[in-house]
Design a protein around this motif. Structure first.
Motif, mmCIF file in Angstrom:
data_model
loop_
_atom_site.group_PDB
_atom_site.id
_atom_site.type_symbol
_atom_site.label_atom_id
_atom_site.label_comp_id
_atom_site.label_asym_id
_atom_site.label_seq_id
_atom_site.Cartn_x
_atom_site.Cartn_y
_atom_site.Cartn_z
ATOM 1 N N ILE A 5 0.843 -1.190 0.000
ATOM 2 C CA ILE A 5 0.000 0.000 0.000
ATOM 3 C C ILE A 5 0.881 1.244 0.000
ATOM 4 O O ILE A 5 1.842 1.325 0.752
ATOM 5 N N ASP A 6 0.532 2.213 -0.841
ATOM 6 C CA ASP A 6 1.194 3.514 -0.825
ATOM 7 C C ASP A 6 0.235 4.491 -0.137
ATOM 8 O O ASP A 6 -0.670 5.035 -0.766
ATOM 9 N N VAL A 23 -9.447 -7.861 3.745
ATOM 10 C CA VAL A 23 -8.037 -7.537 3.556
ATOM 11 C C VAL A 23 -7.746 -6.069 3.847
ATOM 12 O O VAL A 23 -6.664 -5.732 4.312
ATOM 13 N N PHE A 24 -8.718 -5.194 3.591
ATOM 14 C CA PHE A 24 -8.512 -3.756 3.750
ATOM 15 C C PHE A 24 -9.507 -3.155 4.737
ATOM 16 O O PHE A 24 -10.643 -3.598 4.839
ATOM 17 N N ASP A 25 -9.056 -2.118 5.425
ATOM 18 C CA ASP A 25 -9.919 -1.315 6.297
ATOM 19 C C ASP A 25 -9.470 0.134 6.130
ATOM 20 O O ASP A 25 -8.556 0.417 5.347
ATOM 21 N N GLN A 26 -10.107 1.039 6.875
ATOM 22 C CA GLN A 26 -9.732 2.443 6.822
ATOM 23 C C GLN A 26 -9.532 2.965 8.232
ATOM 24 O O GLN A 26 -10.255 2.580 9.151
ATOM 25 N N ASP A 30 -8.803 9.511 9.439
ATOM 26 C CA ASP A 30 -8.671 10.169 8.135
ATOM 27 C C ASP A 30 -9.096 9.305 6.946
ATOM 28 O O ASP A 30 -9.052 9.747 5.809
ATOM 29 N N GLY A 31 -9.498 8.072 7.195
ATOM 30 C CA GLY A 31 -9.982 7.214 6.122
ATOM 31 C C GLY A 31 -8.919 6.552 5.278
ATOM 32 O O GLY A 31 -9.232 5.827 4.337
ATOM 33 N N ILE A 32 -7.651 6.780 5.590
ATOM 34 C CA ILE A 32 -6.561 6.172 4.819
ATOM 35 C C ILE A 32 -6.607 4.659 4.998
ATOM 36 O O ILE A 32 -6.917 4.141 6.066
ATOM 37 N N VAL A 33 -6.280 3.957 3.930
ATOM 38 C CA VAL A 33 -6.346 2.495 3.914
ATOM 39 C C VAL A 33 -5.439 1.874 4.974
ATOM 40 O O VAL A 33 -4.349 2.373 5.258
ATOM 41 N N VAL A 34 -5.936 0.786 5.558
ATOM 42 C CA VAL A 34 -5.178 -0.035 6.491
ATOM 43 C C VAL A 34 -5.163 -1.441 5.913
ATOM 44 O O VAL A 34 -6.206 -1.994 5.567
ATOM 45 N N LEU A 35 -3.993 -2.000 5.786
ATOM 46 C CA LEU A 35 -3.843 -3.344 5.252
ATOM 47 C C LEU A 35 -3.955 -4.348 6.397
ATOM 48 O O LEU A 35 -3.122 -4.377 7.302
ATOM 49 N N VAL A 61 -0.690 -2.031 -4.749
ATOM 50 C CA VAL A 61 0.168 -2.756 -5.676
ATOM 51 C C VAL A 61 0.157 -4.223 -5.267
ATOM 52 O O VAL A 61 0.347 -4.541 -4.088
ATOM 53 N N ILE A 62 -0.056 -5.099 -6.237
ATOM 54 C CA ILE A 62 -0.062 -6.536 -5.979
ATOM 55 C C ILE A 62 1.180 -7.147 -6.591
ATOM 56 O O ILE A 62 1.465 -6.965 -7.765
ATOM 57 N N GLU A 63 1.933 -7.857 -5.746
ATOM 58 C CA GLU A 63 3.105 -8.589 -6.211
ATOM 59 C C GLU A 63 2.742 -10.063 -6.228
ATOM 60 O O GLU A 63 2.399 -10.627 -5.194
#
Length: 64
Positions: A5-6, A23-26, A30-35, A61-63
């Motif tokens: 995550i960027d 997989v994701f939350d906020q 501030d609502g920014i993504v949390v992995l 980004v997925i690796e």
């Protein structure tokens, strides 16, 4: 599959949470993504790819 995550790019749209809430939350403030899971199980791969595709800021980004 590994997810990166960027946070600087994230615009807090929440599309990732809607696509792959396992997989994701906020962040509340501030609502920014949390992995929640940087290496999710294979059964969530399609949801994670969808989340990356709908992210308006291209912050996921997925690796493989």
């Amino acid at each position: 599959m590994k997810i990166v995550i960027d946070e600087e790019k994230c615009v807090a749209a929440g599309q990732c949470v809607g696509a792959a809430g396992e997989v994701f939350d906020q962040r509340d403030e501030d609502g920014i993504v949390v992995l929640l899971n940087p290496s999710p199980p294979a059964e969530l791969a399609d949801d994670v790819r969808r989340a990356a595709a709908v992210c308006p800021a291209l912050a996921i980004v997925i690796e493989e």
